[in-house]
Scaffold this active site. Structure first.
Site, PDB file in Angstrom:
ATOM      1  N   ASP A 266      -2.822  12.457   7.916  1.00 34.49           N
ATOM      2  CA  ASP A 266      -3.343  12.255   6.513  1.00 34.49           C
ATOM      3  C   ASP A 266      -3.342  11.041   6.040  1.00 34.49           C
ATOM      4  O   ASP A 266      -2.851  10.054   6.730  1.00 34.49           O
ATOM      5  CB  ASP A 266      -2.157  13.221   5.524  1.00 34.49           C
ATOM      6  CG  ASP A 266      -2.219  13.062   4.064  1.00 34.49           C
ATOM      7  OD1 ASP A 266      -3.496  13.226   3.618  1.00 34.49           O
ATOM      8  OD2 ASP A 266      -1.291  12.900   3.445  1.00 34.49           O
ATOM      9  N   LEU A 267      -4.004  10.879   4.953  1.00 33.35           N
ATOM     10  CA  LEU A 267      -4.085   9.127   4.429  1.00 33.35           C
ATOM     11  C   LEU A 267      -3.143   8.682   3.277  1.00 33.35           C
ATOM     12  O   LEU A 267      -2.033   8.042   3.567  1.00 33.35           O
ATOM     13  CB  LEU A 267      -5.481   9.011   4.002  1.00 33.35           C
ATOM     14  CG  LEU A 267      -5.446   7.447   3.149  1.00 33.35           C
ATOM     15  CD1 LEU A 267      -5.295   6.335   4.431  1.00 33.35           C
ATOM     16  CD2 LEU A 267      -7.021   7.460   2.610  1.00 33.35           C
ATOM     17  N   ASP A 268      -3.155   9.541   2.574  1.00 38.07           N
ATOM     18  CA  ASP A 268      -2.362   9.023   1.109  1.00 38.07           C
ATOM     19  C   ASP A 268      -0.684   9.718   1.361  1.00 38.07           C
ATOM     20  O   ASP A 268      -0.692  10.794   1.599  1.00 38.07           O
ATOM     21  CB  ASP A 268      -2.800   9.808  -0.065  1.00 38.07           C
ATOM     22  CG  ASP A 268      -4.162   9.231  -0.594  1.00 38.07           C
ATOM     23  OD1 ASP A 268      -4.439   7.807  -0.546  1.00 38.07           O
ATOM     24  OD2 ASP A 268      -5.236  10.257  -0.806  1.00 38.07           O
TER      25      ASP A 268
ATOM     26  N   THR B 158      -0.417   5.458  -1.741  1.00 36.01           N
ATOM     27  CA  THR B 158      -1.260   5.455  -2.910  1.00 36.01           C
ATOM     28  C   THR B 158      -0.939   6.400  -4.114  1.00 36.01           C
ATOM     29  O   THR B 158      -1.417   6.327  -5.118  1.00 36.01           O
ATOM     30  CB  THR B 158      -2.778   5.855  -2.402  1.00 36.01           C
ATOM     31  OG1 THR B 158      -2.419   6.870  -1.534  1.00 36.01           O
ATOM     32  CG2 THR B 158      -3.432   4.722  -1.824  1.00 36.01           C
TER      33      THR B 158
ATOM     34  N   LYS C 274       0.206  15.967  -4.647  1.00 31.85           N
ATOM     35  CA  LYS C 274       0.201  15.556  -3.337  1.00 31.85           C
ATOM     36  C   LYS C 274      -0.540  16.526  -2.378  1.00 31.85           C
ATOM     37  O   LYS C 274      -0.560  17.701  -2.553  1.00 31.85           O
ATOM     38  CB  LYS C 274       1.413  15.202  -2.735  1.00 31.85           C
ATOM     39  CG  LYS C 274       2.065  14.087  -3.469  1.00 31.85           C
ATOM     40  CD  LYS C 274       3.492  13.377  -2.575  1.00 31.85           C
ATOM     41  CE  LYS C 274       3.720  12.252  -3.165  1.00 31.85           C
ATOM     42  NZ  LYS C 274       5.049  11.893  -2.847  1.00 31.85           N
TER      43      LYS C 274
ATOM     44  N   SER D 194      -8.052  13.891   5.541  1.00 32.68           N
ATOM     45  CA  SER D 194      -7.561  13.707   3.826  1.00 32.68           C
ATOM     46  C   SER D 194      -8.537  14.347   3.116  1.00 32.68           C
ATOM     47  O   SER D 194      -9.465  14.495   3.105  1.00 32.68           O
ATOM     48  CB  SER D 194      -7.604  12.220   3.973  1.00 32.68           C
ATOM     49  OG  SER D 194      -7.766  11.773   2.213  1.00 32.68           O
ATOM     50  N   ALA D 195      -7.634  14.484   1.887  1.00 34.21           N
ATOM     51  CA  ALA D 195      -8.250  15.417   0.725  1.00 34.21           C
ATOM     52  C   ALA D 195      -9.152  14.534  -0.123  1.00 34.21           C
ATOM     53  O   ALA D 195      -9.951  14.593  -0.839  1.00 34.21           O
ATOM     54  CB  ALA D 195      -7.390  16.005  -0.184  1.00 34.21           C
TER      55      ALA D 195
ATOM     56  N   LYS E  39      -6.223  21.350   0.753  1.00 30.72           N
ATOM     57  CA  LYS E  39      -5.020  21.940   0.973  1.00 30.72           C
ATOM     58  C   LYS E  39      -4.507  22.825  -0.079  1.00 30.72           C
ATOM     59  O   LYS E  39      -4.563  22.216  -1.091  1.00 30.72           O
ATOM     60  CB  LYS E  39      -4.445  20.724   1.529  1.00 30.72           C
ATOM     61  CG  LYS E  39      -4.829  19.758   2.630  1.00 30.72           C
ATOM     62  CD  LYS E  39      -4.039  18.418   2.716  1.00 30.72           C
ATOM     63  CE  LYS E  39      -4.940  17.448   3.516  1.00 30.72           C
ATOM     64  NZ  LYS E  39      -4.454  16.238   3.845  1.00 30.72           N
TER      65      LYS E  39
ATOM     66  N   GLU F 191       1.901  14.849   7.873  1.00 28.02           N
ATOM     67  CA  GLU F 191       1.741  15.100   6.643  1.00 28.02           C
ATOM     68  C   GLU F 191       2.794  14.773   5.806  1.00 28.02           C
ATOM     69  O   GLU F 191       4.062  14.859   6.268  1.00 28.02           O
ATOM     70  CB  GLU F 191       1.446  16.673   6.389  1.00 28.02           C
ATOM     71  CG  GLU F 191       0.036  16.838   6.343  1.00 28.02           C
ATOM     72  CD  GLU F 191      -0.504  16.598   4.997  1.00 28.02           C
ATOM     73  OE1 GLU F 191       0.205  15.992   3.903  1.00 28.02           O
ATOM     74  OE2 GLU F 191      -1.826  16.711   4.625  1.00 28.02           O
ATOM     75  N   ASP F 192       2.588  14.168   4.602  1.00 28.09           N
ATOM     76  CA  ASP F 192       3.921  13.865   3.682  1.00 28.09           C
ATOM     77  C   ASP F 192       3.759  14.960   2.608  1.00 28.09           C
ATOM     78  O   ASP F 192       4.851  15.057   1.857  1.00 28.09           O
ATOM     79  CB  ASP F 192       3.472  12.630   2.778  1.00 28.09           C
ATOM     80  CG  ASP F 192       2.388  12.531   1.828  1.00 28.09           C
ATOM     81  OD1 ASP F 192       1.193  12.866   2.469  1.00 28.09           O
ATOM     82  OD2 ASP F 192       2.684  12.169   0.755  1.00 28.09           O
TER      83      ASP F 192
HETATM   84  C1  BG6 Z   1      -4.777  13.226  -1.566  1.00 29.53           C
HETATM   85  C2  BG6 Z   1      -3.791  12.895  -2.527  1.00 29.53           C
HETATM   86  O1  BG6 Z   1      -4.594  12.409  -0.395  1.00 29.53           O
HETATM   87  O2  BG6 Z   1      -6.281  13.071  -1.944  1.00 29.53           O
HETATM   88  C3  BG6 Z   1      -4.159  13.662  -4.100  1.00 29.53           C
HETATM   89  O3  BG6 Z   1      -2.620  13.295  -1.891  1.00 29.53           O
HETATM   90  C4  BG6 Z   1      -5.591  13.157  -4.361  1.00 29.53           C
HETATM   91  O4  BG6 Z   1      -3.131  12.965  -4.703  1.00 29.53           O
HETATM   92  C5  BG6 Z   1      -6.444  13.719  -3.445  1.00 29.53           C
HETATM   93  O5  BG6 Z   1      -5.566  14.031  -5.602  1.00 29.53           O
HETATM   94  C6  BG6 Z   1      -8.067  13.236  -3.830  1.00 29.53           C
HETATM   95  O6  BG6 Z   1      -8.020  11.920  -3.914  1.00 29.53           O
HETATM   96  P1  BG6 Z   1      -9.208  10.944  -4.396  1.00 29.53           P
HETATM   97  O7  BG6 Z   1      -9.088   9.773  -3.767  1.00 29.53           O
HETATM   98  O8  BG6 Z   1     -10.512  11.895  -3.997  1.00 29.53           O
HETATM   99  O9  BG6 Z   1      -9.204  11.209  -6.035  1.00 29.53           O
HETATM  100 MG    MG Z   2      -0.665  12.924   1.649  1.00 34.98          MG
END
Ligand code: BG6
Ligand code: MG
Length: 216
Positions: A10-12, A18, A46, A115-116, A146, A170-171
């Site tokens: 996962d990224l964030d 972030t 998240k 990542s989402a 997710k 994953e966090d």
């Molecule tokens: C996820 C974050 O990785 O990405 C969420 O944990 C975030 O908090 C989601 O809403 C979507 O991110 P973005 O950058 O497309 O607004």
């Molecule tokens: Mg995350």
């Protein structure tokens, strides 16, 4: 060696923190609509897509609006968020991440991002880490958020590794749920009271050696 053939990150919250920037942008939006938004409430977002996060926030504030206005607000929140993203650099990569990614890559295992976020490529470029990934699956490629396993299933497929040979880092509890729904192994990054469902929980990547994967 372990039967793990691909590591999906996962990224964030895993590679960079972030969540603090998402929080600032969401709180600004809530305040402008006349209600407050806490860090505790931010935890629930998240792993959740931008538009679904906004819907949840509007629900918390008891605000309803047209679909068109929802889309406009989501775009505005992203503009505010990108002000922070545009200032990011390598220093924001969480401790131990680069070393672990390099070990995974050197071992011949696949390195995948799941990542989402629709900003994933932008962030990876910003922190100069985009080239280490074999495949990037992000919010621009998925249609379901997710805990739906879509993002991880697409990641495994893209590197032609069966799900059971993948481990997901994953966090977010929703991310752990998504990975488990895909039949993958899971490593929670953070605290075990929140991520107890994962196969293993570690506080972060600092000092982590590849051999760790054999213990899964
Ligand atoms: C996820 C974050 O990785 O990405 C969420 O944990 C975030 O908090 C989601 O809403 C979507 O991110 P973005 O950058 O497309 O607004
Ligand atoms: Mg995350």
């Amino acid at each position: 060696m372990s039967e793990i053939k691909a590591c999906i990150f996962d990224l964030d919250g895993v590679i960079v923190d972030t969540a603090k920037y998402h929080f600032l942008a969401w709180r600004k939006l809530a305040n402008e609509l006349g209600f407050d938004f806490s860090e505790e409430q931010n935890e629930m977002l998240k792993g959740v897509s931008r538009i679904e996060s906004l819907r949840l926030i509007l629900e918390l504030g008891g605000v309803s609006m047209s679909e068109e206005d929802i889309q406009l607000l989501a775009a505005k929140k992203n503009e505010d968020y990108l002000i922070f993203v545009n200032q990011m650099d390598e220093k924001e990569i969480l401790p131990g991440v680069v070393s672990f990614l390099e070990q995974v890559r050197a071992s011949g295992m696949k390195v995948v991002l799941g990542s989402a976020s629709k900003n994933a490529e932008r962030i990876l470029k910003q922190i100069n880490l985009i080239d280490i990934f074999d495949v990037i699956i992000d919010g621009t490629k998925t249609s379901r958020s997710k805990p739906d396993p879509q993002v991880f299933i697409m990641g495994a497929e893209a590197v032609s590794i069966p799900n059971e040979h993948c481990v997901v880092f994953e966090d977010a509890p929703k991310g752990v749920q998504a990975a488990q729904a895909a039949g993958m192994k899971t490593v929670g990054i953070g605290k075990s009271d929140v991520l107890g469902a994962a196969d293993r929980v570690i506080p972060g990547f600092e000092g982590l050696e590849l051999e760790f994967l054999q213990t899964l």
